[in-house]
Design an enzyme around this catalytic site. Structure first.
Site, PDB file in Angstrom:
ATOM      1  N   ASN A 122     -23.563  -3.154   2.755  1.00 32.33           N
ATOM      2  CA  ASN A 122     -25.011  -2.998   2.739  1.00 32.33           C
ATOM      3  C   ASN A 122     -25.595  -3.215   4.134  1.00 32.33           C
ATOM      4  O   ASN A 122     -25.969  -2.261   4.814  1.00 32.33           O
ATOM      5  CB  ASN A 122     -25.608  -3.980   1.713  1.00 32.33           C
ATOM      6  CG  ASN A 122     -27.072  -3.700   1.453  1.00 32.33           C
ATOM      7  OD1 ASN A 122     -27.722  -2.972   2.198  1.00 32.33           O
ATOM      8  ND2 ASN A 122     -27.604  -4.257   0.388  1.00 32.33           N
ATOM      9  N   ASP A 123     -25.594  -4.456   4.567  1.00 38.62           N
ATOM     10  CA  ASP A 123     -26.236  -4.759   5.847  1.00 38.62           C
ATOM     11  C   ASP A 123     -25.626  -4.007   7.023  1.00 38.62           C
ATOM     12  O   ASP A 123     -26.313  -3.635   7.960  1.00 38.62           O
ATOM     13  CB  ASP A 123     -26.184  -6.265   6.103  1.00 38.62           C
ATOM     14  CG  ASP A 123     -26.917  -7.038   5.022  1.00 38.62           C
ATOM     15  OD1 ASP A 123     -27.884  -6.504   4.468  1.00 38.62           O
ATOM     16  OD2 ASP A 123     -26.497  -8.175   4.722  1.00 38.62           O
TER      17      ASP A 123
END
Lengths: 104, 475
Positions: B401-402
């Site tokens: 995600n990040d």
């Protein structure tokens, strides 16, 4: 202040080794590909198990004729140190074995 | 054999003395050489074996040749006790290391690091009570650093294996600063006493405070920052071992310990750099919570059906898989490899884009994918894969995600702004496999999910990939 100077003088050789080791450690590690970060960390972690030498010296010269807290703690220290060394090197090897295999 | 061989600078020594020191020199060379080999993929395994043999050599020579201040060797019963202890510890270590799953590697490294720290702390504690010990400063330093490394690593172990949650409160920062000041003050106070050996109770207090500090220092640090913390704790264990080396005037211990300390520190800084954050920032736990959502990105999320996804993938020329922690949690590395082989069979070029801090440990993804037999020339580092992004037909983001959040490039107010990311957003199509719409560890919205070229495939990564594979097979 005096203590510090005395400390420096009486430990001058180990201090030399220590300072040079810092540079050596930095030099050896830089440019390592991130692929190897985990095994490298794990291998380095196993090397930090050198504390086991201290444990061997402690228990080696301990008085075994009587049962003491020191003795128990010393044996515990050795046990922890061995875990670190044996487990650390074995697990690093296991990780690296997998890197090896797919090179063919 | 034990006759005095020579007297040098007023110090008489025997063959045994000389041989012991020589074996330490050899061990030190093996440590350095081993670590050097460990930093190249082709030689890494050999390096590990060299370093291990250095350790075994030093252990054996210490056991048989070490003399105490009175000049007596380690007695026979003691040797037996030591060998038995080594046998038990070694067997436990080997069994644990063989049994553990590859996904559990980060917590295992943390655990072994904790045992090393504990050993250093105990050696410090015991040597403090030894009246012949003249190097109390380093003894206490070894005790303090070792205990912090121990309790900190145990908390890190607990967090990584999901047994301990994040506890974070604003005031903890101040508690930690107070504890550090307390540790320093107590150390200075003990050392300034005319007969410091008599203050055993204060030393136990120092031990307790250091253990507490280790716990509180790791407690608030969140998931994405764990690799940095583990590396830092690793370097602390090395330093603690080196401090004990000073007690015994043992150069192999000093060199080995400091080598690890320096290497660990460099690794820590490299990782901080990969996240574009300062070490200070990581330690104070500035990440997570209160994230600035990029409001303008709202938009709608589009899902992709399995059949659409399989057609898209099967008729692409170039596919890049970007794995993250979700892949590790779902144990989906073997399935990812299967998908890769299937697509390659259809003439699709498949590569993996590896972000340096993807997962919970540096190189975590590499280890997992290596376990699944993915050839390592397919694992491409961030900077290299970014050059190829715009020529990529489909990017599959699996549980990351990040590390693919474009807010890092585009939204100056975002907590991760400035962190280097894999520019998945530049690819023609992006498929994001995710369990749900939860946020990443940084706790912030990911605008990538709302982009026109992005489609989501919700569900457990392992199931999703398996279904995708059977879908492609029916094409």
């Amino acid at each position: 202040m005096e203590e510090i100077i005395v400390f420096f003088y009486s430990f001058r050789e180990p201090i030399f080794i220590m300072v040079l080791s810092i540079f050596l450690g930095i030099e050896v590690i830089s440019n390592v590909p991130s692929v190897l970060h985990t095994p490298l960390m794990s291998g380095a972690n196993a090397i930090s198990g050198v504390i086991i030498i201290g444990g061997i010296i402690l228990v080696g010269h301990a008085d075994l004729s009587r049962f003491s807290l020191e003795l128990i703690l010393g044996i515990l220290a050795m046990l922890f140190g061995t875990l670190n060394v044996a487990g650390g090197f074995a697990v690093t090897d296991r990780m690296l074995e997998m890197f090896k295999k797919k090179k063919k | 054999m034990d006759n005095i061989l020579h007297t040098f600078n007023g110090e008489a020594f025997t063959y045994a003395h000389a041989f012991l020191e020589f074996s330490y020199l050899l061990a030190a060379i093996l440590f350095v050489y081993g670590l050097k080999l460990l930093s190249h993929p082709e030689t890494a395994r050999k390096g590990n074996i060299w370093a291990a043999s250095g350790m075994i050599l030093a252990m054996i020579t210490t056991l048989f040749l070490h003399e105490d201040d009175g000049g007596s060797r380690i007695g026979f019963t003691n040797v037996i006790v030591i060998i038995v202890t080594l046998g038990i510890g070694g067997a436990i270590g080997l069994v644990i290391s063989k049994r553990v799953k590859m996904t559990a590697m980060p917590e295992l490294v943390s655990f072994f690091n904790a045992t090393g720290g504990a050993a250093s702390a105990l050696v410090g504690l015991l040597e403090y009570g030894n009246p012949g010990n003249e190097s109390l400063l380093v003894t206490l330093l070894g005790l303090i650093i070792g205990s912090i490394a121990f309790s900190g690593s145990m908390i890190a172990y607990g967090k990584l294996s999901g047994k301990v949650g994040n506890i974070s409160a604003g005031f903890m920062k101040y508690v930690n600063i107070v504890l550090l000041i307390g540790i320093t003050a107590l150390t200075v106070y003990i050392l300034l006493q005319p007969e410091p050996h008599k203050y055993a109770s204060l030393v136990y207090l120092l031990l307790a405070v250091s253990l507490l500090y280790g716990i509180l220092f790791v407690m608030p640090i969140g998931g994405a920052d764990m690799p940095v913390v583990i590396s830092l704790l690793n370097s602390l264990t090395g330093i603690a071992a080196a401090m004990a080396g000073f007690i015994y005037h043992n150069l192999a211990m000093i060199l080995g310990g400091i080598l690890v300390g320096a290497a660990g520190s460099i690794l820590t800084l490299l990782m901080c750099k990969a996240m574009n954050r300062s070490l200070w920032n990581v330690l104070l736990g500035g990440f997570g919570g209160g994230g600035v959502a990029s409001g303008e990105e709202g938009g709608t999320i589009k899902e992709i059906t399995l059949s659409d996804a399989s057609i898209l993938l099967a008729y692409s020329q170039k596919v890049v898989i970007i794995p993250g922690y979700g892949l590790a949690v779902a144990q989906a590395q073997h399935n990812a490899h299967e998908l890769e082989k299937l697509l390659e069979g259809k003439g699709v070029q498949v590569k993996y884009g590896i972000h340096p801090v993807a997962g919970r440990m540096p190189g975590h993804m590499n280890v997992l994918l290596a376990e699944a037999d993915v050839s390592y020339d397919k694992l491409v580092e961030m900077d290299e894969i970014n050059k190829e992004m715009s020529a990529t037909d489909v990017v599959i983001v699996i549980g990351a995600n990040d590390v693919v959040n474009p807010a890092a490039n585009e939204t100056p107010g975002s907590p991760i702004y400035g962190m280097p990311i894999i520019n998945a957003v530049e690819a023609k199509n992006v498929i994001v496999m995710k369990r749900g719409m939860g946020k990443g560890y940084a706790g912030i919205e990911n605008p990538l999910f709302f982009r026109d070229n992005t489609r989501m495939l919700f569900g457990n990564a392992k199931d999703s990939i398996q279904k995708l594979i059977s879908e492609i097979n029916t094409l």
